[in-house]
Design a protein around this motif. Sequence first.
Motif, PDB file in Angstrom:
ATOM      1  N   ALA A   1       0.812  -1.288   0.158  1.00 15.51           N
ATOM      2  CA  ALA A   1       0.033  -0.108   0.045  1.00 15.51           C
ATOM      3  C   ALA A   1       0.874   1.454   0.050  1.00 15.51           C
ATOM      4  O   ALA A   1       0.470   2.216   0.653  1.00 15.51           O
ATOM      5  N   ALA A   2       1.927   1.320  -0.647  1.00 20.13           N
ATOM      6  CA  ALA A   2       2.864   2.363  -0.878  1.00 20.13           C
ATOM      7  C   ALA A   2       2.175   3.570  -1.279  1.00 20.13           C
ATOM      8  O   ALA A   2       2.646   4.819  -0.645  1.00 20.13           O
ATOM      9  N   GLN A   3       1.323   3.420  -2.235  1.00 21.19           N
ATOM     10  CA  GLN A   3       0.667   4.658  -2.507  1.00 21.19           C
ATOM     11  C   GLN A   3      -0.673   4.821  -2.189  1.00 21.19           C
ATOM     12  O   GLN A   3      -1.629   5.659  -2.744  1.00 21.19           O
ATOM     13  N   GLY A   4      -1.015   3.886  -1.067  1.00 25.25           N
ATOM     14  CA  GLY A   4      -2.308   3.974  -0.565  1.00 25.25           C
ATOM     15  C   GLY A   4      -2.841   4.663   0.644  1.00 25.25           C
ATOM     16  O   GLY A   4      -4.138   4.484   1.080  1.00 25.25           O
ATOM     17  N   ILE A   5      -2.052   5.570   1.252  1.00 26.07           N
ATOM     18  CA  ILE A   5      -2.554   6.415   2.405  1.00 26.07           C
ATOM     19  C   ILE A   5      -3.963   6.936   2.074  1.00 26.07           C
ATOM     20  O   ILE A   5      -3.799   7.653   0.950  1.00 26.07           O
TER      21      ILE A   5
END
Length: 382
Positions: A160-164
């Motif tokens: 979820a590296a891009q998922g905040i």
Amino acid sequence: MPNELVHRTIPQIVPYLDEQDAAAVLQTLQNNWITEGPQSALFVDALRQLIDVPYGVLAPNGTMALSLGLMALGIGPGDEVLVPDITFAGSATAVLMVGAMPVFVEVEPDTFQIDMDRAAEGLSARTRAIMPVHLYGTACDMEAVDRFARQHGLFVIEDAAQGIGVRHRGKHVGSFGDVGCFSFFADKTITTGEGGFVACRDEALYQRLCLLRNQGRMERGSFVHPAVGFNFRMTDMQAAIGVSQLRKLDDIIGWKQLLWSVYEEGLSDLTEIRVVGAAPHSTHVPFRCVLIAERADELQAFLAEHGVQTRSFFYPLHRQPCFTPENSRTLPARPGASTAYAHADYGFERGLCLPLYPTLGIDNVQYMVRKIRSFYRPATTI
């Protein structure tokens, strides 16, 4: 939010850092506590509440967060992990870092998340885990991932590296799998410069994460190490920025969504372009404005001539030079020849990522829309 002047050069990313972020770092320096300390604890607590998980640990960056999660699950030499073919290379190299082997899975053609209808093609007796990647600010079909993992007895490591800020069926990404891994690199929705986070729900797994990231001990200051571990820590200076950034998260998300809507509205009638949005049952916190465009290479060059920095899609993993036999990264032949990754190849060949970040003004987006329209409609657009 930022002023809306049109700049001659529009960078592909400008981090959103303000006086509050600077003051937070200065306070850590004045407190003379720069290694992990009170700000790190605050950052972890805030992230746990946002993601809605009982446990979590910080990591130096997103790739190390993935490696830490994999190690805590006991994945290592001889094991294989299913990874989508379209993702940043760090998803696969994190698997290699623990001695396991990534096996690439085709992506679906709409939002380019992992195609769970194709995942079984990569299975073998050595498969231990699957790594769905929540790509470009929207979510994978985690119900399908969960069913597949349960059917085949696999761990789930969410990238979820891009998922905040992204949610799937009301739940924050990174809270579905055995571990969920996040990045706070400069281009992410919130940034600490470098940094990562590993979320989990299992207490025993959390204990292993703590030991692994802190030299095999639960607390600092002791020279007795019950387990083998490593230094996967952050600093309180970085964590202080993270705490400050999280206070602005709602504003950051709202601005990014507004900018995306300006792109989408301005380009919606161009038949040569599809603006990629939310996956089914998912929210959308745009990582970039992602286009599937005819003559994408020409469009990218045209925008560069007019001062706009863009990025291509991620290069498909099955085509990466670093994963070829010549570079000692011999991957299993499943699911077969490169034609098995037609959607990944199509996305790379036609994908283009436009600037979209909280310091970008609406006038700059409108400028880019006008330039794109003039590229495809030169006789009718000024």
